[in-house]
Scaffold this active site. Structure first.
Site, PDB file in Angstrom:
ATOM      1  N   ASN A 116     -36.014 -63.781  23.094  1.00 12.80           N
ATOM      2  CA  ASN A 116     -36.201 -63.568  21.377  1.00 12.80           C
ATOM      3  C   ASN A 116     -33.966 -62.554  21.362  1.00 12.80           C
ATOM      4  O   ASN A 116     -33.596 -62.409  22.025  1.00 12.80           O
ATOM      5  CB  ASN A 116     -36.693 -61.598  22.086  1.00 12.80           C
ATOM      6  N   HIS A 117     -34.625 -61.972  20.231  1.00  7.74           N
ATOM      7  CA  HIS A 117     -32.846 -61.628  19.672  1.00  7.74           C
ATOM      8  C   HIS A 117     -33.783 -59.549  19.566  1.00  7.74           C
ATOM      9  O   HIS A 117     -34.581 -59.392  19.896  1.00  7.74           O
ATOM     10  CB  HIS A 117     -32.888 -61.896  18.756  1.00  7.74           C
ATOM     11  N   PRO A 118     -32.526 -59.130  19.468  1.00  5.61           N
ATOM     12  CA  PRO A 118     -32.586 -57.805  19.506  1.00  5.61           C
ATOM     13  C   PRO A 118     -33.099 -57.909  17.617  1.00  5.61           C
ATOM     14  O   PRO A 118     -32.568 -58.079  16.877  1.00  5.61           O
ATOM     15  CB  PRO A 118     -31.320 -57.203  19.569  1.00  5.61           C
ATOM     16  N   THR A 146     -29.888 -59.230  13.606  1.00  8.74           N
ATOM     17  CA  THR A 146     -30.405 -59.699  15.264  1.00  8.74           C
ATOM     18  C   THR A 146     -29.778 -61.067  15.841  1.00  8.74           C
ATOM     19  O   THR A 146     -29.365 -61.634  16.390  1.00  8.74           O
ATOM     20  CB  THR A 146     -32.013 -60.600  14.971  1.00  8.74           C
TER      21      THR A 146
END
Length: 311
Positions: A163-165, A171
């Protein structure tokens, strides 16, 4: 497909077996590509002569390293032993041999049985069960699985992605990935990440608390199809099937078949009672000898469950 390094290692380890099985027969190498050249090289190190290559493109190749290249149908099988040098399993090749009534006694497939382990192993921090294959490719980009069970069939194109932030302005990974910053700036960012991070610790990538990268857990006897994408934090139950192209963003139940984007339940492989009994039997924990003793039952699920299920 085995890497060149792994295939070379497989060739080295199997030369004695090849010599024993070939006996006094002439050795031919099936496949005139990179695998064939690696096998030729390793046989040469042992001063083992090779009669030539077998390849579907023999008419164009004709000769490689002063050795003839022929088609399979032009080989004298009575006096020849064929070693298949393809670096991956190709059912079409075996079917070709069967169609020409070539006995298993006349050939040896180097790559057969080299893409799985006969015992449980740890790979890139993941506990992988015996006879599971395809796990190296699955963990190639992001080794975020905690466990992968036994007897899993994983297509080489399936992947786990991180996942990305999500709760920041962007992101983009420049927020927590050192590649985009000077070391001094990265240290400062780590302090900000720790201050504002609200997510679980990463299981195997940047160890960033601003990404929801929890571990993936895969059960036993799971079949993961081509181009499947598994997202962080997912648990896949025993006996499950993930259809080709699925994006798995939530847990998959035992013996469920799921597919689609995002993956949804299609059906269960067995009834609720049968699934319960299979979970009690846990055949994947049996010794290999015990599996072989019951092998005919594996083709007959109802018979298998009736004979081995707890009452």
């Amino acid at each position: 497909m085995l890497s060149e390094k792994d295939f070379r290692s497989a060739c080295k380890s199997k030369i004695d077996v090849i010599l024993f099985l070939a006996g006094s027969r002439e050795i031919w190498i099936y496949g005139a590509g990179k695998g064939g050249l690696i096998l030729l090289d390793e046989l040469g190190h042992r001063n083992i002569s090779v009669q030539g290559f077998i390849d579907k493109n023999a008419e164009n190749l004709k000769e490689i390293q002063n050795l003839p290249v022929k088609k399979l149908e032009n080989i004298d099988l009575k006096n020849s032993y064929i070693v298949i040098s393809l670096r991956g399993w190709d059912t079409g090749v075996v079917e070709e041999f069967d169609s020409q009534k070539i006995s298993i006694c006349n050939y040896y497939y180097i790559a057969a049985g080299t893409d799985f382990n006969t015992e449980d192993v740890v790979y890139r921090g993941c506990r992988v069960g015996r006879y599971t294959y395809g796990y190296k490719e699955l963990l190639e980009d992001y080794p975020m699985a905690e466990t992968i069970g036994r007897y899993c069939s994983i297509n080489g194109t399936a992947r786990i992605y991180n996942n990305h932030p999500l709760e920041c302005v962007t992101t983009h990974p420049f927020l927590d990935y050192a590649y985009f910053s000077s070391w001094e700036s990265y240290i400062q960012k780590r302090e900000l990440v720790n201050k504002f991070g609200t997510h679980w610790d990463n299981a195997g990538y940047e160890e960033s608390p601003i990404r929801d990268n929890r571990s993936v857990i895969i059960g036993n006897d799971v079949w993961i199809g081509a181009n499947v994408v598994i997202l962080p934090g997912v648990s896949i139950g025993n006996g499950a099937i993930i259809a080709a192209g699925a994006v798995v963003n939530r847990d998959v139940e035992d013996y469920a078949i799921v597919g689609g984007v995002p993956a949804k339940l299609i059906r269960y492989r067995f009834s609720e009672e049968q699934i319960h009994k299979l979970q009690q039997i846990k055949w994947w924990n049996w010794a290999h000898k015990e599996i072989e003793e019951h092998i005919d039952e594996f083709y007959q699920p109802i018979v298998f469950i009736d004979k081995n299920g707890y009452k």
